[in-house]
Design a protein around this motif. Structure first.
Motif, short mmCIF file in Angstrom:
data_model
loop_
_atom_site.label_atom_id
_atom_site.label_comp_id
_atom_site.label_asym_id
_atom_site.label_seq_id
_atom_site.Cartn_x
_atom_site.Cartn_y
_atom_site.Cartn_z
N VAL A 1 -3.50 6.78 4.34
CA VAL A 1 -2.41 5.95 3.85
C VAL A 1 -2.45 5.96 2.33
N MET A 2 -1.29 5.76 1.72
CA MET A 2 -1.22 5.81 0.26
C MET A 2 -0.02 4.99 -0.21
N THR A 3 -0.16 4.38 -1.38
CA THR A 3 0.98 3.77 -2.05
C THR A 3 1.10 4.39 -3.44
N LYS A 4 2.36 4.57 -3.89
CA LYS A 4 2.63 5.27 -5.15
C LYS A 4 3.12 4.32 -6.24
N VAL A 5 3.04 4.79 -7.47
CA VAL A 5 3.68 4.12 -8.60
C VAL A 5 4.54 5.16 -9.31
N TRP A 6 5.55 4.67 -10.02
CA TRP A 6 6.46 5.54 -10.77
C TRP A 6 6.41 5.20 -12.25
N ASP A 7 6.39 6.23 -13.11
CA ASP A 7 6.45 5.97 -14.53
C ASP A 7 7.91 5.87 -14.96
#
Length: 273
Positions: free
Chosen positions: A57-63
Motif C-alpha cells: 500500500v502507498m500514499t502519494k504527495v504532489w509538488d
C-alpha cells in the motif's frame, strides 16, 4: 498538489484548552482531538481475500508542478498492513486552510497554520498495488483501502430514514489549530431549493491527526429530501472499518482507474491542495 482528505485508527483522545478566556465565550472550548504518532495499523475487512494480488500500500504527495512521490508505503500481508507516516511533512506540501469562501461563518484559532490531508477518497488516498517493490507504476495499482462506514437508519421496507456515510482521513498540522462553525449552502434546480449544512468541530494538534467526515441524507419513500448535512470533526465516529475498494484486479488499468475516479467522493477534501 491536489485537494485531499482523510483516513484511520483511533489512537487517543484529549481535550484542548485555551488560556485567558472565559469558557462560555471560547468557541473552541471542549473540542476533542485525535492526535496519534503516525503509525497506522490496519486489518482490512475480509482482507485475506486480497493477499494474492495486493502486495503493498502507498500514499502519494504532489509538488507544485503536480509531480508525485511516495509519502509512505508498506507491505500488505495477512489481510492488513502497518503504514508509518513521516514525523514531519515538508513545507512544499503544506497549505493553509482556505476559508475565503466561508466568510465569517467559520472561526479558525490560527490562520497561519499549515496543513496536509491524506487517506480518504480523494487524490491522497491509500492505494493498493500489485508490486512488492518500492518502484510504483500506476499500472500496478489495483485499488485502495479506506476506513469508512455506510449504513441506513430507518425503515428499509418503506425507504424512510437517514442514510449515513462516514470516512476518516489523516491531517498533518505544523502547529495546534482549531476550526469551528456552521456553513449553509443552497442552490435551486428546476424550482426546487436544495440545502447542504456543513458543521466543523476540528481540533488539530501539531503532527498527525485523524479527521472524520460524516454525511447524512434524509429519505422518504427512497426519495432524497432537500436538506442534507456534512460534519467534519476530530471527535471519534463509531462503527468505521477498513475496507478494500479493489477495481483493477482484471481489465484495463486506464479504464478501471477512470471508473473509480468517477465514483470517488470529492466533497470531503477542503484541507490542503
Amino acid at each position: 498538489m491536489k485537494k485531499l482528505f482523510y483516513l484511520p485508527i483511533i489512537i487517543g483522545l484529549m481535550t484542548i484548552g485555551f488560556t485567558n478566556c472565559n469558557k462560555d465565550d471560547d468557541p473552541f472550548a471542549g473540542l476533542q482531538t485525535s492526535w496519534f504518532d503516525g503509525t497506522i495499523t490496519a486489518q482490512v475487512e475480509n482482507g485475506n481475500a486480497y493477499n494474492n494480488f495486493v502486495k503493498r500500500v502507498m500514499t502519494k504527495v504532489w509538488d507544485k508542478n503536480d509531480n508525485s512521490t511516495a509519502l509512505a508505503s508498506a507491505p500488505y500481508a495477512n489481510g492488513g498492513f502497518t503504514l508509518t507516516l513521516p514525523q514531519t511533512v515538508e513545507a512544499e506540501f503544506l497549505s493553509p486552510f482556505d476559508d475565503d469562501e466561508f466568510g465569517s461563518d467559520l472561526k479558525i484559532s490560527d490562520k497561519s497554520a499549515l496543513l496536509f490531508g491524506m487517506g480518504g477518497y480523494g487524490d491522497g488516498d491509500i492505494g493498493a498495488y500489485s508490486s512488492a517493490s518500492g518502484d510504483f507504476d500506476d499500472n500496478d495499482r489495483v485499488g485502495r483501502v479506506v476506513f469508512a462506514k455506510n449504513e441506513f437508519e430507518g425503515n428499509e421496507e418503506t425507504g424512510t430514514g437517514t442514510y449515513i456515510f462516514a470516512s476518516a482521513g489523516f491531517i498533518y498540522a505544523d502547529r495546534d489549530v482549531a476550526i469551528v462553525g456552521t456553513v449553509t449552502w443552497s442552490d435551486t434546480w428546476d424550482g426546487v431549493t436544495y440545502t447542504l449544512i456543513e458543521k466543523y468541530s476540528i481540533s488539530l494538534k501539531k503532527g498527525w491527526n485523524i479527521m472524520y467526515a460524516t454525511s447524512s441524507s434524509r429519505y422518504v419513500n427512497w426519495e432524497t429530501q432537500t436538506t442534507s448535512e456534512n460534519h467534519f470533526t476530530t471527535a471519534p465516529v463509531s462503527g468505521l472499518k477498513w475496507y478494500g475498494d479493489m477495481y483493477n484486479v482484471y481489465g484495463s488499468p486506464a479504464k478501471q482507474a477512470k471508473s473509480v475516479l468517477e465514483r470517488g467522493l470529492k466533497r470531503f477534501g477542503r484541507l490542503g491542495r
